[in-house]
Write a protein that holds these residues in place. Structure first.
Motif, PDB file in Angstrom:
ATOM      1  N   GLU A   1      13.410  70.330  20.105  1.00 53.64           N
ATOM      2  CA  GLU A   1      13.796  68.928  20.029  1.00 53.64           C
ATOM      3  C   GLU A   1      13.239  68.099  21.190  1.00 53.64           C
ATOM      4  O   GLU A   1      12.796  66.976  20.999  1.00 53.64           O
ATOM      5  CB  GLU A   1      15.331  68.797  19.996  1.00 53.64           C
ATOM      6  CG  GLU A   1      15.773  67.353  19.809  1.00 53.64           C
ATOM      7  CD  GLU A   1      17.269  67.202  19.586  1.00 53.64           C
ATOM      8  OE1 GLU A   1      17.997  68.216  19.671  1.00 53.64           O
ATOM      9  OE2 GLU A   1      17.698  66.064  19.333  1.00 53.64           O
ATOM     10  N   PHE A   2      13.286  68.665  22.398  1.00 54.54           N
ATOM     11  CA  PHE A   2      12.969  67.834  23.572  1.00 54.54           C
ATOM     12  C   PHE A   2      11.714  68.245  24.340  1.00 54.54           C
ATOM     13  O   PHE A   2      11.263  67.515  25.210  1.00 54.54           O
ATOM     14  CB  PHE A   2      14.157  67.834  24.538  1.00 54.54           C
ATOM     15  CG  PHE A   2      15.400  67.234  23.949  1.00 54.54           C
ATOM     16  CD1 PHE A   2      15.500  65.865  23.766  1.00 54.54           C
ATOM     17  CD2 PHE A   2      16.464  68.031  23.568  1.00 54.54           C
ATOM     18  CE1 PHE A   2      16.636  65.292  23.222  1.00 54.54           C
ATOM     19  CE2 PHE A   2      17.615  67.471  23.030  1.00 54.54           C
ATOM     20  CZ  PHE A   2      17.707  66.100  22.848  1.00 54.54           C
TER      21      PHE A   2
ATOM     22  N   ILE B   1      20.399  63.755  28.166  1.00 51.19           N
ATOM     23  CA  ILE B   1      19.550  62.616  27.814  1.00 51.19           C
ATOM     24  C   ILE B   1      19.525  61.587  28.943  1.00 51.19           C
ATOM     25  O   ILE B   1      18.469  61.066  29.297  1.00 51.19           O
ATOM     26  CB  ILE B   1      20.034  61.992  26.489  1.00 51.19           C
ATOM     27  CG1 ILE B   1      19.752  62.976  25.342  1.00 51.19           C
ATOM     28  CG2 ILE B   1      19.357  60.659  26.230  1.00 51.19           C
ATOM     29  CD1 ILE B   1      20.371  62.591  24.015  1.00 51.19           C
ATOM     30  N   ASN B   2      20.670  61.322  29.538  1.00 49.81           N
ATOM     31  CA  ASN B   2      20.723  60.375  30.656  1.00 49.81           C
ATOM     32  C   ASN B   2      19.827  60.793  31.803  1.00 49.81           C
ATOM     33  O   ASN B   2      19.102  59.979  32.377  1.00 49.81           O
ATOM     34  CB  ASN B   2      22.156  60.277  31.197  1.00 49.81           C
ATOM     35  CG  ASN B   2      22.976  59.285  30.404  1.00 49.81           C
ATOM     36  OD1 ASN B   2      22.431  58.460  29.677  1.00 49.81           O
ATOM     37  ND2 ASN B   2      24.285  59.370  30.533  1.00 49.81           N
TER      38      ASN B   2
ATOM     39  N   LEU C   1      12.775  60.955  34.462  1.00 53.51           N
ATOM     40  CA  LEU C   1      11.407  61.209  33.987  1.00 53.51           C
ATOM     41  C   LEU C   1      10.810  60.018  33.239  1.00 53.51           C
ATOM     42  O   LEU C   1       9.644  59.695  33.416  1.00 53.51           O
ATOM     43  CB  LEU C   1      11.372  62.464  33.110  1.00 53.51           C
ATOM     44  CG  LEU C   1      11.777  63.765  33.817  1.00 53.51           C
ATOM     45  CD1 LEU C   1      11.637  64.947  32.877  1.00 53.51           C
ATOM     46  CD2 LEU C   1      10.952  63.980  35.083  1.00 53.51           C
ATOM     47  N   ALA C   2      11.608  59.391  32.387  1.00 56.94           N
ATOM     48  CA  ALA C   2      11.060  58.264  31.622  1.00 56.94           C
ATOM     49  C   ALA C   2      11.045  57.004  32.481  1.00 56.94           C
ATOM     50  O   ALA C   2       9.995  56.370  32.629  1.00 56.94           O
ATOM     51  CB  ALA C   2      11.876  58.052  30.355  1.00 56.94           C
ATOM     52  N   ASN C   3      12.168  56.652  33.073  1.00 59.07           N
ATOM     53  CA  ASN C   3      12.261  55.371  33.782  1.00 59.07           C
ATOM     54  C   ASN C   3      11.655  55.424  35.172  1.00 59.07           C
ATOM     55  O   ASN C   3      10.685  54.737  35.476  1.00 59.07           O
ATOM     56  CB  ASN C   3      13.716  54.920  33.868  1.00 59.07           C
ATOM     57  CG  ASN C   3      14.316  54.683  32.483  1.00 59.07           C
ATOM     58  OD1 ASN C   3      13.591  54.656  31.495  1.00 59.07           O
ATOM     59  ND2 ASN C   3      15.615  54.535  32.416  1.00 59.07           N
ATOM     60  N   ASP C   4      12.232  56.210  36.032  1.00 64.29           N
ATOM     61  CA  ASP C   4      11.783  56.191  37.426  1.00 64.29           C
ATOM     62  C   ASP C   4      10.336  56.654  37.575  1.00 64.29           C
ATOM     63  O   ASP C   4       9.525  55.988  38.213  1.00 64.29           O
ATOM     64  CB  ASP C   4      12.685  57.081  38.294  1.00 64.29           C
ATOM     65  CG  ASP C   4      14.009  56.394  38.616  1.00 64.29           C
ATOM     66  OD1 ASP C   4      14.165  55.212  38.258  1.00 64.29           O
ATOM     67  OD2 ASP C   4      14.871  57.037  39.239  1.00 64.29           O
TER      68      ASP C   4
ATOM     69  N   PRO D   1       8.046  59.856  27.006  1.00 60.87           N
ATOM     70  CA  PRO D   1       8.707  58.789  26.259  1.00 60.87           C
ATOM     71  C   PRO D   1      10.221  58.893  26.410  1.00 60.87           C
ATOM     72  O   PRO D   1      10.773  59.991  26.442  1.00 60.87           O
ATOM     73  CB  PRO D   1       8.300  59.049  24.801  1.00 60.87           C
ATOM     74  CG  PRO D   1       7.344  60.189  24.821  1.00 60.87           C
ATOM     75  CD  PRO D   1       7.379  60.833  26.153  1.00 60.87           C
ATOM     76  N   LYS D   2      10.802  57.756  26.501  1.00 58.63           N
ATOM     77  CA  LYS D   2      12.253  57.714  26.625  1.00 58.63           C
ATOM     78  C   LYS D   2      12.901  58.314  25.383  1.00 58.63           C
ATOM     79  O   LYS D   2      12.443  58.083  24.263  1.00 58.63           O
ATOM     80  CB  LYS D   2      12.684  56.261  26.774  1.00 58.63           C
ATOM     81  CG  LYS D   2      14.146  56.088  27.000  1.00 58.63           C
ATOM     82  CD  LYS D   2      14.443  54.673  27.449  1.00 58.63           C
ATOM     83  CE  LYS D   2      15.932  54.510  27.665  1.00 58.63           C
ATOM     84  NZ  LYS D   2      16.271  53.217  28.262  1.00 58.63           N
ATOM     85  N   ILE D   3      13.951  59.091  25.598  1.00 57.80           N
ATOM     86  CA  ILE D   3      14.659  59.684  24.470  1.00 57.80           C
ATOM     87  C   ILE D   3      15.604  58.639  23.906  1.00 57.80           C
ATOM     88  O   ILE D   3      16.444  58.088  24.626  1.00 57.80           O
ATOM     89  CB  ILE D   3      15.466  60.923  24.912  1.00 57.80           C
ATOM     90  CG1 ILE D   3      14.539  61.962  25.529  1.00 57.80           C
ATOM     91  CG2 ILE D   3      16.236  61.507  23.729  1.00 57.80           C
ATOM     92  CD1 ILE D   3      15.273  63.034  26.312  1.00 57.80           C
ATOM     93  N   GLU D   4      15.426  58.337  22.640  1.00 58.30           N
ATOM     94  CA  GLU D   4      16.298  57.350  22.004  1.00 58.30           C
ATOM     95  C   GLU D   4      17.575  58.031  21.554  1.00 58.30           C
ATOM     96  O   GLU D   4      17.528  59.069  20.905  1.00 58.30           O
ATOM     97  CB  GLU D   4      15.592  56.703  20.814  1.00 58.30           C
ATOM     98  CG  GLU D   4      14.318  55.930  21.187  1.00 58.30           C
ATOM     99  CD  GLU D   4      14.577  54.800  22.177  1.00 58.30           C
ATOM    100  OE1 GLU D   4      15.714  54.296  22.239  1.00 58.30           O
ATOM    101  OE2 GLU D   4      13.626  54.426  22.899  1.00 58.30           O
TER     102      GLU D   4
END
Length: 537
Positions: free
Chosen positions: A324-325, A352-353, A359-362, A523-526
Motif C-alpha cells: 500500500e505505502f 500517515i501523519n 517526507l511529503a511536506n518538510d 507524494p502526500k498520502i491522501e
RNA sequence: GGCUCAGUAGCUCAGUGGUAGAGCAGGGGACUCAUAAGCCCUUUGUCGCGUGUUCAAAUCACGCCUGAGCCA
C-alpha cells in the motif's frame, strides 16, 4: 582462544534466523529493516560489511505445522522461506547472506562446533523431566503454567509431560566467565534495561540446559548418539556461524571464522534475549571463540495500543503495508517514530501523519520548491555557492550533521538520526521563507538568489544522504534530481561512489552540476475519509 | 510473591529540586518559489494518587493505584 580475526572497521551484523512456523510478521520486518539500515550506514562509511539474515527451520513445532498442512517439513520450510525472501526484496533489504538451518553445510558446522564443546567436557547425558511447551520449544516450570498445564504464551496448547534422557550443556560452568564478560563490556547487552534483566537472571545462578530431544526427527542427529536430535536453539544460533562461510568455500569452522568473526552486532527482539546474551556466549566460550561485540534487544510492536496476535484478530501484515505505502514509507515510520529498544505502536493515522509531515511536506516539498526555483532562476544548474560564514543558518547545522548522524547510527538510534536530518530540512524551509529568493529575483538580486539556493540545495543533499540508510529510494530520487548518478540501492561500491567522508560533509554539491526536472519524491498520502471508527467509546 | 521500568497537553515523547516543554494533530494570519505545501502566531495540562522532606518537588523519600517486562 584466538584474537579477533576481523579488523576494527569490519562490520558483521545479524538479524535473528526467523522461525519458519508461519509467514513473516511485522516484528521480523522491523528487526530486519533496522539491521538493513545500520548495514547501509557502514557501507557508506566504506567498512567491509556483512549483513546476515536467514531462517531457523528445525524443531517439533515445524514438524507438526508441516504435518498439519500435509507437507513434508522441508517442503513446508521451502515455501515459508520463499515468503521471507519476497518480503525482504519488497522492503529493499540488502542482505549479504541468507542462512538456512536446513542447509547441508550448516550440519557440517554444527557437528564441528558440537565436537569442540564436547571435547571441553561440556556435554553430558542427563534426565529431563517436566512439562514441555511445543509452542515455545522449552521446558516449563509447573508454577509457570496455567491451569490444566497450558502455557500462558500458548494457551490453546497443553504443555506435554516429558521424562526423557537428554544431552545437557554445562552452562553452570560459565557463570563466572559470563559475569566477567558483562562487567568488562558494559555495552555487550543493550539497551541498559535489557542488560539489567540479564544480570539479574544470571546472578540467580545458571542451570545446565538440555540440548537434545528424543521423539523428534526434524533436526540434526546428535553426533555421538543419533537417537537424539539436537535441540533447535543449539543449531539455530550456529546458523550465524554458517552464514560466514563464503559460498564457494568448504563448510569448516576455520573457513567460517577467518574473515567475519566475531560478529559485531546481533540485533534481536527482546523475547530471545536470554538465548543470545547468556546461552550463546557460553557456547562460544566453550568452543573457544571470541565474543560478539554487542547484543541489542529491541522492543515489541503493538497495533492501536494492543498486543498483536492472530487469535485476537489484531495483526499487521507487513506485505500489505508495503504494497500500500511502499518500502521507504514503512521503513521510515518504524525507524523514526519508535525509539529503537523501546516498545512502539502502529496506528494508521499516526503512520500517515508522520509520513506526510516529514517526507511529503518538510522534505519532499522542500526538494520540489527548491528545484523549481533553481530551474526558474538559475538555468537548472547548481548555482555558484558564494561565501558562507560559519554563522550561516544552514551551514551551521550542516557542518556537523554528518558526525551527529554517524553517532546515531552507530548507537542504533535511528529515530535520533531522522530527527537530526529533518531539523536541517525544517531549517531550510524557514530559511527560504525568511530570505524569500522569489522576491530577490524580482528585484534583480541574482547573486543573493544563487547563494540562497545553493545553501538550500546543499542542505537537501545532505539530508537525503543522511537519511539514505533508512529511505534509500527517496534519497536516490533526490540525489538524481540534484544531478548525481548515484543509486543508494546499488548493491556494490556505494562506499566508493558516495563515501561518507565526502558526502557526509557540508559542501559536497558541485557548482554547475545540471539538475533534473523536479518531480515529487514522496507524494502526500491522501486520507480517504475520516469516517468510521474514531476514538469514541 | 520478588525484582525492574513506565504513568507529563488529543497523540508520541523530552524535561531529574527553582512553580511546565517539543513534534504531530486542532485554530488564526500573512505570503506565493512549492506536493492547498512551507512560514508566523496560537488553544489545551489537578506533571497517576496520597503523605512527607525542603524556602522551593514533575524532579527527592515513603505508601498506594494502573500498565509493561524479567524471575530458565
Amino acid at each position: 582462544m584466538t584474537a579477533a580475526a576481523n579488523s576494527p572497521q569490519t562490520f558483521s551484523v545479524t538479524t535473528p534466523l526467523y522461525y519458519v512456523n508461519g509467514v513473516p510478521h511485522v516484528g521480523s520486518a522491523y528487526t530486519t529493516m533496522a539491521v538493513d539500515a545500520v548495514s547501509r550506514y557502514h557501507r557508506l562509511q566504506g567498512h567491509p560489511t556483512l549483513m546476515i539474515t536467514g531462517t531457523d527451520e528445525h524443531g517439533q513445532k515445524i514438524e507438526r505445522t508441516a504435518e498439519a498442512r500435509e507437507l513434508s517439513p522441508q517442503a513446508h520450510c521451502d515455501e515459508i522461506v520463499g515468503s521471507f525472501r519476497d518480503l525482504w526484496k519488497q522492503l529493499n533489504i540488502q542482505h549479504d547472506r541468507f542462512s538456512r538451518t536446513t542447509a547441508p553445510r550448516h550440519q557440517a558446522i554444527v557437528e564441528a562446533f558440537y565436537q569442540r564443546v564436547e571435547e571441553q567436557g561440556d556435554i553430558y547425558l542427563g534426565q529431563q523431566k517436566g512439562f514441555y511447551c511445543v509452542g515455545c520449544e522449552e521446558f516449563k516450570e509447573e508454577r509457570d503454567l496455567l491451569e490444566n498445564q497450558h502455557c500462558p504464551l500458548h494457551p490453546n496448547q497443553k504443555a506435554e509431560w516429558r521424562d526423557e534422557e537428554n544431552y545437557f550443556f554445562r552452562l553452570s560452568k560459565y557463570q563466572t566467565q559470563l559475569e566477567a564478560l558483562y562487567a568488562e563490556n558494559p555495552d555487550f547487552i543493550q539497551p541498559a534495561s535489557r542488560r539489567n534483566e540479564v544480570l539479574s537472571f544470571v546472578s540467580q545462578g545458571l542451570q545446565d540446559f538440555s540440548i537434545s530431544r528424543v521423539n523428534l526427527d526434524w533436526g540434526f542427529p546428535v553426533p555421538a548418539n543419533p537417537k537424539h536430535t539436537l535441540y533447535v536453539w543449539f543449531d539455530a544460533l550456529l546458523g550465524y556461524v554458517t552464514a560466514l562461510v563464503d559460498p564457494e568455500d568448504e563448510p569448516t569452522l576455520d573457513n567460517a571464522l577467518k574473515q567475519w568473526w566475531p560478529i559485531s552486532l546481533h540485533v534481536i527482539g527482546k523475547d530471545i534475549l536470554r538465548f543470545h546474551a547468556v546461552y550463546w556466549p557460553a557456547m562460544l566460550m566453550s568452543a573457544g571463540l571470541p565474543m560478539p561485540g554487542r547484543v541489542f534487544g529491541h522492543g515489541f510492536l503493538t497495533k492501536d495500543g494492543r498486543k498483536m496476535g492472530k487469535s485476537q484478530g489484531n495483526t499487521l501484515d507487513p506485505v500489505a503495508l508495503v504494497e500500500e505505502f511502499g518500502a521507504d514509507a514503512v521503513r521510515y515510520y518504524f525507524l523514526k517514530e519508535i525509539e529503537f529498544g523501546r516498545d512502539g505502536d502502529f496506528a494508521r493515522t499516526r503512520f500517515i501523519n508522520a509520513l506526510n509531515a516529514d517526507l511529503a511536506n518538510d522534505l519532499g516539498n522542500l526538494v520540489n520548491r527548491t528545484l523549481n526555483m533553481a530551474k526558474r532562476y538559475c538555468g537548472q544548474v547548481v548555482p555558484p555557492a558564494g561565501e558562507f560564514g560559519d554563522d550561516h543558518a544552514l551551514k551551521q547545522l550542516g557542518v556537523d550533521l554528518g558526525d551527529r548522524v554517524a553517532k546515531s547510527y552507530t548507537n542504533l538510534a535511528f529515530s535520533e538520526a531522522c530527527t537530526s536530518a529533518l531539523a536541517l530540512a525544517q531549517a531550510s524551509n524557514r530559511f527560504l521563507d525568511q530570505q524569500a529568493p522569489w522576491t530577490k529575483y524580482k528585484e534583480g538580486d541574482q547573486k543573493a538568489v544563487e547563494e540562497i539556493l545553493y545553501a538550500v540545495l546543499e542542505s537537501v543533499r545532505l539530508v537525503a544522504y543522511a537519511l539514505s540508510p533508512i529511505v534509500p529510494t527517496i534519497s536516490t530520487a533526490i540525489y538524481q534530481q540534484l544531478g548525481f548518478e548515484i543509486d543508494f540501492n546499488a548493491t556494490e561500491g556505494i562506499g566508493q561512489t558516495a563515501p561518507y567522508s565526502l558526502h557526509g560533509q557540508w559542501g559536497a554539491l558541485p557548482v554547475g552540476q545540471a539538475l533534473l526536472k523536479p518531480k515529487p519524491v514522496f507524494p502526500k498520502i491522501e486520507v480517504p475519509e475520516p469516517e468510521g471508527t474514531g476514538g469514541k467509546d
